[in-house]
Design an enzyme around this catalytic site. Structure first.
Site, short mmCIF file in Angstrom:
data_model
loop_
_atom_site.label_atom_id
_atom_site.label_comp_id
_atom_site.label_asym_id
_atom_site.label_seq_id
_atom_site.Cartn_x
_atom_site.Cartn_y
_atom_site.Cartn_z
N LYS A 50 -67.73 -12.91 28.00
CA LYS A 50 -67.38 -14.20 28.42
C LYS A 50 -65.91 -14.46 28.67
O LYS A 50 -65.35 -15.39 29.32
CB LYS A 50 -67.87 -15.23 27.37
CG LYS A 50 -69.13 -15.10 26.83
CD LYS A 50 -69.25 -15.96 25.46
CE LYS A 50 -70.59 -15.78 24.52
NZ LYS A 50 -70.73 -16.45 23.40
N GLY A 51 -64.97 -13.57 28.26
CA GLY A 51 -63.55 -13.71 28.24
C GLY A 51 -62.88 -14.15 29.74
O GLY A 51 -61.96 -14.70 29.64
N GLU A 106 -61.38 -9.66 34.96
CA GLU A 106 -61.24 -9.52 33.57
C GLU A 106 -60.25 -10.50 32.94
O GLU A 106 -59.10 -10.60 33.66
CB GLU A 106 -60.71 -8.16 32.97
CG GLU A 106 -61.98 -7.15 32.85
CD GLU A 106 -62.71 -7.53 31.19
OE1 GLU A 106 -62.52 -8.85 31.09
OE2 GLU A 106 -63.40 -6.59 31.10
N ASP A 110 -57.85 -3.89 27.79
CA ASP A 110 -57.23 -3.33 26.53
C ASP A 110 -57.32 -1.73 26.46
O ASP A 110 -56.48 -1.27 27.14
CB ASP A 110 -57.92 -3.94 25.10
CG ASP A 110 -57.05 -4.00 23.82
OD1 ASP A 110 -56.95 -2.89 23.59
OD2 ASP A 110 -57.04 -4.72 23.12
N LYS A 138 -53.23 -4.91 28.56
CA LYS A 138 -52.44 -4.45 27.52
C LYS A 138 -52.26 -2.85 27.73
O LYS A 138 -52.79 -2.25 27.07
CB LYS A 138 -53.15 -4.79 26.28
CG LYS A 138 -53.17 -6.09 25.85
CD LYS A 138 -54.16 -6.70 24.86
CE LYS A 138 -53.96 -6.14 23.52
NZ LYS A 138 -54.91 -6.67 22.46
N PHE A 159 -52.94 -9.83 19.85
CA PHE A 159 -54.23 -10.31 19.84
C PHE A 159 -54.24 -11.78 20.43
O PHE A 159 -53.86 -12.78 19.90
CB PHE A 159 -54.79 -10.65 18.49
CG PHE A 159 -56.33 -10.55 18.41
CD1 PHE A 159 -57.20 -9.77 18.86
CD2 PHE A 159 -56.86 -11.92 18.50
CE1 PHE A 159 -58.59 -9.76 18.74
CE2 PHE A 159 -58.16 -12.18 18.47
CZ PHE A 159 -59.00 -11.09 18.39
N VAL A 160 -54.62 -11.52 21.94
CA VAL A 160 -54.45 -12.79 22.69
C VAL A 160 -55.78 -13.94 22.51
O VAL A 160 -56.79 -13.18 22.51
CB VAL A 160 -54.01 -12.60 23.90
CG1 VAL A 160 -52.63 -12.33 24.29
CG2 VAL A 160 -54.97 -11.58 24.51
N ASP A 166 -61.08 -15.18 22.94
CA ASP A 166 -61.56 -15.83 21.69
C ASP A 166 -61.06 -14.79 20.51
O ASP A 166 -60.83 -13.88 20.81
CB ASP A 166 -63.21 -15.71 21.59
CG ASP A 166 -63.63 -14.38 21.28
OD1 ASP A 166 -63.41 -13.63 22.12
OD2 ASP A 166 -64.52 -14.58 20.67
C1 PRP Z 1 -62.79 -8.59 25.84
C2 PRP Z 1 -62.42 -8.55 27.21
C3 PRP Z 1 -62.85 -7.16 27.85
C4 PRP Z 1 -62.89 -6.34 26.97
C5 PRP Z 1 -61.41 -5.40 27.19
O1 PRP Z 1 -64.17 -8.97 25.81
O2 PRP Z 1 -62.98 -9.92 27.83
O3 PRP Z 1 -64.22 -7.69 28.53
O4 PRP Z 1 -62.80 -7.06 25.58
O5 PRP Z 1 -61.53 -4.50 26.00
P1 PRP Z 1 -61.36 -2.95 26.39
O6 PRP Z 1 -60.66 -2.74 27.57
O7 PRP Z 1 -60.82 -2.44 25.06
O8 PRP Z 1 -62.81 -2.56 26.62
P2 PRP Z 1 -64.92 -9.10 24.37
O9 PRP Z 1 -65.45 -7.71 24.01
O10 PRP Z 1 -63.90 -9.51 23.46
O11 PRP Z 1 -65.94 -10.18 24.64
P3 PRP Z 1 -65.82 -11.46 25.32
O12 PRP Z 1 -65.39 -11.36 26.71
O13 PRP Z 1 -67.23 -12.01 25.15
O14 PRP Z 1 -64.79 -12.28 24.60
#
Ligand code: PRP
Length: 183
Positions: A50-51, A106, A110, A138, A159-160, A166
Site C-alpha cells: 500500500k505504501g 515505490e 529499503d 534507503k 523508519f519513515v 505506515d
Molecule cells: C514497504 C515499501 C516497499 C517495501 C520496501 O512495504 O512500500 O514495498 O517495504 O522494502 P524492501 O526494499 O526491504 O523490500 P511494506 O512491506 O511495509 O508494505 P506496505 O507497502 O503495505 O506498507
C-alpha cells in the site's frame, strides 16, 4: 471544527523529514523528468500497495503524458520493520505490460528484496522498458542491488512514515514524511 490529518496526529512521535510542500515540489520535478524520458509514449505507472499509493497518484498527476495506472500487492514476512526476503504476490496487475513502458512506483526502497522480486516478475512479461521511481531510497540498507531510475531523496536507515507509509497501519495519511521516534 474539521481537523486536517496533520492536526489529528500530533508530531509527538513523528519528526518531520520532508514537508508536504517539499514533497509536492520534488514529485513535480520527477514527473517532468519521466515525461521527458518517455516523451510520446503511454506508460503504465504501477504502484506496490500500500505504501506507494500516494506517490504513484501524485507522480501521475505531475507527468504530462497519457498515463495508465495499475496496482499490485505483495506480502513480505519480516519482523515488522524489515523485509524477510520471502516476498509473495497477493494481487497481480490487470494490465498486460508486454510491449508497454512501465514505471514501477515505490514509496521506499529499503533492502531491495521487494523490488528485486517484482523486477524479475515483470521482465519475463517483456515490457518495452521498465523504470523504477521511488520517493525515498534507503541506500545504506540494500541487501541486493536494484536499479533505481528516479529517487526523490536518498536517506539513511530511518523508519519513515507518512505519505502512504505506515507503522502497523498508522500514519499513512500524514501529508508529510516523518521519522518515527522510538518510545
Ligand atoms: C514497504 C515499501 C516497499 C517495501 C520496501 O512495504 O512500500 O514495498 O517495504 O522494502 P524492501 O526494499 O526491504 O523490500 P511494506 O512491506 O511495509 O508494505 P506496505 O507497502 O503495505 O506498507
Amino acid at each position: 471544527m474539521t481537523q486536517s490529518p496533520s492536526m489529528v496526529q500530533t508530531e509527538r512521535d513523528v519528526r518531520m523529514m520532508f514537508s508536504a510542500e517539499q514533497i509536492a515540489e520534488r514529485v513535480r520535478e520527477m514527473g517532468l523528468e519521466i515525461a521527458r524520458d518517455l516523451s510520446g509514449s503511454k506508460p503504465v505507472f504501477v504502484s506496490v500497495l500500500k505504501g506507494a499509493c500516494m506517490f504513484q497518484c501524485d507522480l501521475a498527476r505531475a507527468t504530462p503524458l497519457d498515463v495508465e495506472l495499475d496496482f499490485l500487492a505483495v506480502a513480505s514476512y519480516g519482523n515488522g520493520k524489515t523485509s524477510s526476503g520471502n516476498v509473495r504476490l497477493i494481487h497481480d496487475l490487470r494490465a498486460d505490460i508486454g510491449g508497454r513502458h512501465v514505471v514501477l512506483c515505490e514509496g521506499v526502497v529499503d533492502s531491495g528484496l521487494t523490488l528485486s522480486f517484482l523486477m524479475d516478475m515483470f521482465r519475463v512479461r517483456n515490457p518495452a522498458s521498465l523504470r523504477v521511481a521511488t520517493l525515498l531510497d534507503k541506500v545504506p540498507c540494500r541487501k541486493i542491488a536494484v536499479p533505481v531510475d528516479y529517487a526523490g531523496w536518498k536517506i539513511g536507515n530511518e523508519f519513515v512514515v507518512g505519505y502512504g507509509m505506515d507503522a502497523a497501519e498508522r500514519y499513512r495519511n500524514l501529508p508529510y514524511v516523518g521519522v518515527l521516534q522510538e518510545a
